[in-house]
Enzyme design. Structure first.
Site, PDB file in Angstrom:
ATOM      1  N   ASP A 100      33.020  10.690  -0.831  1.00 37.80           N
ATOM      2  CA  ASP A 100      32.268  12.103   0.666  1.00 37.80           C
ATOM      3  C   ASP A 100      32.470  11.357   1.559  1.00 37.80           C
ATOM      4  OD1 ASP A 100      31.840  13.817  -1.535  1.00 37.80           O
ATOM      5  OD2 ASP A 100      29.660  12.929  -1.598  1.00 37.80           O
TER       6      ASP A 100
ATOM      7  N   ASP B 277      37.051  17.189  -7.227  1.00 38.88           N
ATOM      8  CA  ASP B 277      35.576  18.215  -7.611  1.00 38.88           C
ATOM      9  C   ASP B 277      36.572  19.280  -6.462  1.00 38.88           C
ATOM     10  OD1 ASP B 277      33.056  19.237  -7.417  1.00 38.88           O
ATOM     11  OD2 ASP B 277      33.074  18.115  -5.815  1.00 38.88           O
TER      12      ASP B 277
ATOM     13  N   LYS C  23      36.237  23.273  -7.700  1.00 43.89           N
ATOM     14  CA  LYS C  23      35.776  24.288  -7.704  1.00 43.89           C
ATOM     15  C   LYS C  23      36.245  24.879  -7.686  1.00 43.89           C
ATOM     16  CE  LYS C  23      31.223  21.758  -5.811  1.00 43.89           C
ATOM     17  NZ  LYS C  23      31.844  20.281  -5.703  1.00 43.89           N
ATOM     18  N   LEU C  24      37.978  25.649  -8.088  1.00 46.91           N
ATOM     19  CA  LEU C  24      38.341  27.050  -7.909  1.00 46.91           C
ATOM     20  C   LEU C  24      36.980  27.973  -8.803  1.00 46.91           C
ATOM     21  CD1 LEU C  24      41.601  25.372  -9.096  1.00 46.91           C
ATOM     22  CD2 LEU C  24      40.615  25.398  -7.079  1.00 46.91           C
TER      23      LEU C  24
ATOM     24  N   ARG D 259      25.577   9.450  -2.056  1.00 46.41           N
ATOM     25  CA  ARG D 259      24.675   8.129  -0.168  1.00 46.41           C
ATOM     26  C   ARG D 259      24.009   7.233  -1.420  1.00 46.41           C
ATOM     27  NH1 ARG D 259      23.101  14.193   0.528  1.00 46.41           N
ATOM     28  NH2 ARG D 259      25.417  15.014   2.237  1.00 46.41           N
TER      29      ARG D 259
END
EC number: 4.1.1.23
Length: 238
Positions: free
Chosen positions: A10, A59, A61-62, A214
């Site tokens: 991320d 990732d 997310k369609l 994280r």
């Protein structure tokens, strides 16, 4: 089992990814590339990561009409990624179209990417789901409904929280893939996710894959944090 530990990249761009992966020279990771990174760097980031030997969960997310999703998945499969996803709320026709697109776009001699569906985001609470999304079921019931629809549509599994995994095993069987984000070490903040768990708890509840961001990417020593998560996930006592 380390290949079922997915590290969420991320980051805003390739430079930050390179700095992070410098800690993992010689390690072959399973990494997640999300919207922020892919929209900034495009397919080039996938090529870069593949050349480094990493597996990739793209990732994005369609969630669109079936024909659009089919065409998009055809393009994504050609990138030789290992896992992709859609929103289960897009419905059965859309999910079936996603599989068709992946089959058409996969590289010659290779299996199509694993395709999973998002049931409910881990940032969604039951109160939010009822008041803002308008779903009157309990969160567990809604997730189970979407998971069953996902399986009937020919997908491989779902993204869900660890808390829902036992129920989904009952509804969809042990071969159904469960990818669980919201994984934190016990000492970490939960940040913007509501339904979280430790790697150990995810293992106990039966997750197929865990996604960790994280706890590893923001750690002072990312490699050591990765090893700690991996040990807890694999049940290794040190």
């Amino acid at each position: 089992m380390s290949q079922s530990l997915i590290v969420a990249l991320d980051f805003p761009g390739k430079q930050e990814v390179e700095q992070f992966l410098h800690h993992f020279e010689g390690e072959e990771l399973f990494v997640k590339v999300g919207m922020e990174l892919f929209y900034k760097e495009g397919p080039a980031i996938i090529t870069y990561l593949k050349e480094k030997g990493h597996k990739i969960f793209l990732d994005l997310k369609l969630h669109d009409i079936p024909n659009t999703v089919k065409s998009a998945m055809r393009s994504l499969a050609s990138l030789d990624v290992d896992m992709v996803n859609v929103h289960a709320a897009g419905g059965s026709s859309m999910m079936k179209a996603a599989i068709e697109g992946l089959e058409e776009g996969k590289q010659e001699g290779k299996e199509r990417p694993i395709c999973i569906a998002v049931t409910q985001l881990t940032s969604t609470s039951e109160t939010m789901m009822k008041k803002e999304i308008g779903i009157e079921k309990t969160l567990e019931e809604a997730v189970a409904h979407y998971a069953k629809l996902t399986k009937e549509s020919g997908l491989d599994g779902v993204v869900c929280s660890t808390l829902e995994v036992p129920k989904l095993r009952e509804v969809c069987g042990n071969e159904f893939v469960t990818v669980t984000p919201g994984i934190r070490l016990a000492s970490d903040d939960v940040n913007d996710q509501v339904r979280v768990a430790t790697p150990k708890r995810a293992r106990e509840l039966g997750s197929s894959y865990i996604v960790v961001g994280r706890s590893i990417t923001k750690a002072e020593n990312p490699l050591e944090a990765y090893k700690t998560v991996k040990q807890q996930w694999e049940g290794v006592t040190v």
